[in-house]
Design a protein around this motif. Structure first.
Motif, short mmCIF file in Angstrom:
data_model
loop_
_atom_site.label_atom_id
_atom_site.label_comp_id
_atom_site.label_asym_id
_atom_site.label_seq_id
_atom_site.Cartn_x
_atom_site.Cartn_y
_atom_site.Cartn_z
N ASP A 1 46.61 43.28 45.58
CA ASP A 1 47.64 43.18 44.54
C ASP A 1 47.55 44.43 43.67
N PHE A 2 48.48 45.34 43.88
CA PHE A 2 48.48 46.61 43.17
C PHE A 2 49.39 46.61 41.96
N ARG A 3 49.87 45.44 41.54
CA ARG A 3 50.85 45.42 40.46
C ARG A 3 50.23 45.69 39.09
N GLY A 4 48.93 45.42 38.96
CA GLY A 4 48.25 45.76 37.71
C GLY A 4 47.80 47.21 37.73
N SER A 5 47.13 47.62 36.67
CA SER A 5 46.62 49.00 36.59
C SER A 5 45.67 49.24 37.76
#
Length: 264
Positions: A206-210
């Motif tokens: 999950d790359f949606r956060g920093s």
């Protein structure tokens, strides 16, 4: 505007100075200056806020419009034979520029996005690979490229050429692995290391956060400093006989998966 200075001898001190900036990392580092070759690269450098000290123009190659367009800068005219001795490439529109290098400390990095996406390259071995990584970073419009333990110098002509000028459009920070790890942790940025061991398929991340995507050298991969501080190792499954790809190709796959997840 004063008439351009015309140089016809390869032994001219200015021409020798340009040659030294092109070929000697020590000269670039000592003077804080470097050479930009090509109209496209020059335009990107201007867009990136680089300070231009002088232009070197070959009237036999460059168009008249080019000289007029750059008339705000001191112009040195040279013969075609001199230009061709200096030029790395044949199709650079007859223009070079001497520019001032920027500082690339980690403290100067600023993120416009709440959840930044960062590429980290540890000890890139070849200037061409570093340039290709910068080109990918620009194509994906990521927030920054951080280079750990830089082996060459950022303004090597091969870096500029292989990045097609994207060095000038990408926010770049340089530090040791330890400094960059601390920088990321202080900002609560997840560290995802491309590695063969203890790894998950990159599409499961999950790359949606920093997020910081970290790539190492093609020969040895990432050092223990990164593997010991990784939030999760990731892998791109191979279907052929080899177990790895060119580092810039791998980075592009990972970065654009992250961008896909973010809706871009």
């Amino acid at each position: 505007m004063p008439e351009p200075k015309i140089i016809t001898s390869a032994q001219n001190p200015f021409i020798k100075e340009v040659a030294a900036l092109l070929h000697k990392s020590r000269t670039r580092k000592k003077t804080g200056r470097f050479v930009i070759e090509g109209q496209r690269e020059l335009q990107l450098a201007l867009k990136g806020g680089y300070e231009i000290e002088a232009l070197l123009v070959c009237p036999e190659i460059a168009s008249e419009e080019l000289a007029i367009e750059q008339s705000n800068y001191p112009i040195v005219q040279v013969s075609k034979s001199i230009y061709e001795k200096l030029a790395y490439r044949g199709s650079t529109q007859g223009v070079m520029a001497i520019a001032k290098a920027k500082e690339h400390t980690l403290g100067q990095i600023r993120f416009k996005n709440k959840n930044p996406l960062i590429l980290v390259a540890e000890s890139p071995e070849k200037p061409g690979n570093l340039g290709a990584l910068l080109r990918t970073a620009d194509a994906a419009a990521i927030d920054a490229v951080l280079v750990a333990n830089l082996q060459s110098d950022l303004y090597n002509p091969n870096v500029i050429r292989s990045s097609v000028g994207c060095l000038f459009t990408t926010q770049v920070g340089i530090g040791t692995s330890g400094e960059i790890i601390a920088f990321l942790k202080d900002r609560h940025i997840k560290i995802y290391c491309a590695a063969l061991t203890a790894s998950k398929n990159y599409v499961e991340m999950d790359f949606r956060g920093s997020s910081a995507i970290v790539v190492g050298t093609e020969s040895t991969g990432l050092t223990e400093a990164w593997l010991n501080n990784s939030d999760q190792n990731l892998i791109i499954p191979m279907q052929g006989e080899i177990d790895s790809m060119n580092v810039s190709v791998s980075a592009a796959i990972l970065i654009f998966e992250a961008k896909r997840q973010r809706g871009f």
